[in-house]
Design an enzyme around this catalytic site. Structure first.
Site, short mmCIF file in Angstrom:
data_model
loop_
_atom_site.label_atom_id
_atom_site.label_comp_id
_atom_site.label_asym_id
_atom_site.label_seq_id
_atom_site.Cartn_x
_atom_site.Cartn_y
_atom_site.Cartn_z
N SER A 263 3.43 -2.41 10.38
CA SER A 263 4.87 -2.52 10.63
C SER A 263 5.48 -3.85 10.19
CB SER A 263 5.19 -2.25 12.12
OG SER A 263 4.81 -0.92 12.45
N GLU B 9 -6.66 5.03 7.84
CA GLU B 9 -6.39 6.44 7.53
C GLU B 9 -7.58 7.08 6.83
OE1 GLU B 9 -2.65 5.71 5.56
OE2 GLU B 9 -1.78 5.19 7.50
N GLU C 64 -5.50 -4.79 10.78
CA GLU C 64 -4.43 -3.82 10.99
C GLU C 64 -4.69 -3.07 12.31
OE1 GLU C 64 -2.40 -2.65 7.09
OE2 GLU C 64 -4.20 -1.43 7.21
N GLY D 269 2.71 1.95 10.99
CA GLY D 269 3.75 2.97 10.89
C GLY D 269 4.48 3.25 12.18
N GLY E 18 2.72 -1.26 4.37
CA GLY E 18 2.78 0.16 4.01
C GLY E 18 4.20 0.58 3.70
N GLY E 19 4.88 1.13 4.71
CA GLY E 19 6.22 1.70 4.52
C GLY E 19 7.19 0.79 3.78
N HIS F 12 -9.41 1.55 4.92
CA HIS F 12 -8.14 1.70 5.62
C HIS F 12 -8.34 2.67 6.77
CE1 HIS F 12 -4.01 2.74 6.57
NE2 HIS F 12 -3.67 1.63 5.95
N ASN G 162 0.87 -1.17 0.00
CA ASN G 162 0.00 0.00 0.00
C ASN G 162 0.91 1.22 0.00
OD1 ASN G 162 -1.78 2.06 0.57
ND2 ASN G 162 -2.21 1.39 2.66
N TRP G 163 0.99 1.87 -1.15
CA TRP G 163 1.93 3.00 -1.27
C TRP G 163 1.40 4.27 -0.60
CZ3 TRP G 163 4.94 3.46 -6.57
CH2 TRP G 163 5.83 2.37 -6.68
N LYS G 164 0.11 4.28 -0.26
CA LYS G 164 -0.51 5.49 0.33
C LYS G 164 -0.28 6.70 -0.59
CE LYS G 164 -0.02 3.32 4.80
NZ LYS G 164 0.12 3.45 6.24
P1 PGA Z 1 2.90 0.12 7.73
O1 PGA Z 1 1.45 0.44 7.18
O2 PGA Z 1 3.34 -1.17 7.12
O3 PGA Z 1 3.75 1.30 7.30
O4 PGA Z 1 2.80 0.00 9.22
C1 PGA Z 1 0.50 -0.58 7.01
C2 PGA Z 1 -0.76 -0.03 6.41
O5 PGA Z 1 -1.15 1.11 6.76
O6 PGA Z 1 -1.42 -0.69 5.59
#
Ligand code: PGA
Length: 268
Positions: free
Chosen positions: A209, A95, A164, A170, A230-231, A93, A8-10
């Site tokens: 994470s 966010e 999640e 993150g 994510g990251g 998600h 997930n590149w956000k």
């Molecule tokens: P993260 O994000 O791997 O950077 O913790 C996961 C996500 O938000 O899907």
């Protein structure tokens, strides 16, 4: 059904980052091919990312509107994502839920839209730190599933629930193996209660994470069918480490006791 390794590149990535997708495709080419690799990118990159993925990396969107078309300035429908070349979409998600006040009902409507457009859908759920501290992690996830999952839907292949925990996104903090297994088992049970045998094709992913270092031990856990990253999905070097870790887990999974034994050991 293999594992699903989803990125997930956000809100990250301009055209000059597409080489990362090509490098992931190259890595996928060298693995056993049992697992699925998906990268969800900003809508502006979808068409070019599909090309860079060379049929080895499935490309998805990160959100979709619930409607087909209309006066919704700035929204992008599931049909538009599909038209741009996407095969999947993330909905709900945390966010989106937090920054755009998306409710469970809105998430369910988006999941219906994804299905309508023929996209696989990844529905995200997860408890807050406060809910975990109160011992309410399972009930919070269960309530989110009941309200954000359109249970009458025939989910397309590749669809998943992503667990999640908000406090793990993150932050570099990851639940213990026991905590992950406990929630995943309860999600599977909830899915069975709601959907009966129709839930079998729905994977349950862990997200929060995930790194190349911890992916192998997470993916070995029972009821973990993949990860949402994510990251560590932004750089092919890191993401490819996760893909290779998944490949190693799949190749060793011929020993059915292995995952159970591992879960038992990591719990102690
Ligand atoms: P993260 O994000 O791997 O950077 O913790 C996961 C996500 O938000 O899907």
């Amino acid at each position: 059904m293999g594992l699903l390794i989803a990125g997930n590149w956000k809100m990250n990535g301009l055209g000059d980052r597409l080489g990362e997708v090509s490098a992931v495709a190259e890595c996928a080419r060298t693995t056993s091919g049992h697992n699925d690799v998906l990268i969800c990118v900003p809508s502006t990159l979808i068409t070019r990312a599909v090309e860079a993925g060379a049929g080895l990396v499935v490309i998805g969107g990160e959100d979709c509107g619930a409607g087909v078309s209309g006066a919704f300035t700035g929204d992008i429908s599931a049909e538009m994502l599909k038209d741009a070349g996407a095969s999947a979409v993330i909905v709900g998600h945390s966010e989106r839920r937090r920054n755009h006040n998306e409710t469970d009902a809105m998430v369910a409507a988006k999941a219906v839209a994804a299905r309508r457009a023929g996209l696989a859908v990844i529905i995200c759920i997860g408890e807050t730190q406060a809910q975990r501290d109160e011992g309410a992690a399972l009930s919070a996830c269960s309530a989110q599933i009941a309200a954000s999952l359109p249970v009458d839907l025939e989910f397309s292949e590749g669809s998943a629930i992503a667990y999640e925990p908000l406090w793990a996104i993150g932050t570099g903090r990851v639940p213990t193996a026991g905590e992950i297994v406990e929630v995943h088992q309860s999600i599977r049970q909830r899915l069975t209660d709601l959907m009966g045998g129709r839930n079998h094709g729905l994977r349950i992913l862990y997200g929060g994470s995930v790194t190349a270092e911890n992916a192998g031990s997470i993916l070995e856990l029972p009821q973990v069918d993949g990860v949402l990253v994510g990251g560590a999905s932004l750089r092919s070097h890191d993401f490819n480490g996760i893909i290779r870790a998944a490949d190693a887990v799949t190749r060793h999974s011929g020993d059915p006791l292995r995952r159970l034994r591992h879960a038992y050991e990591t719990d102690r």
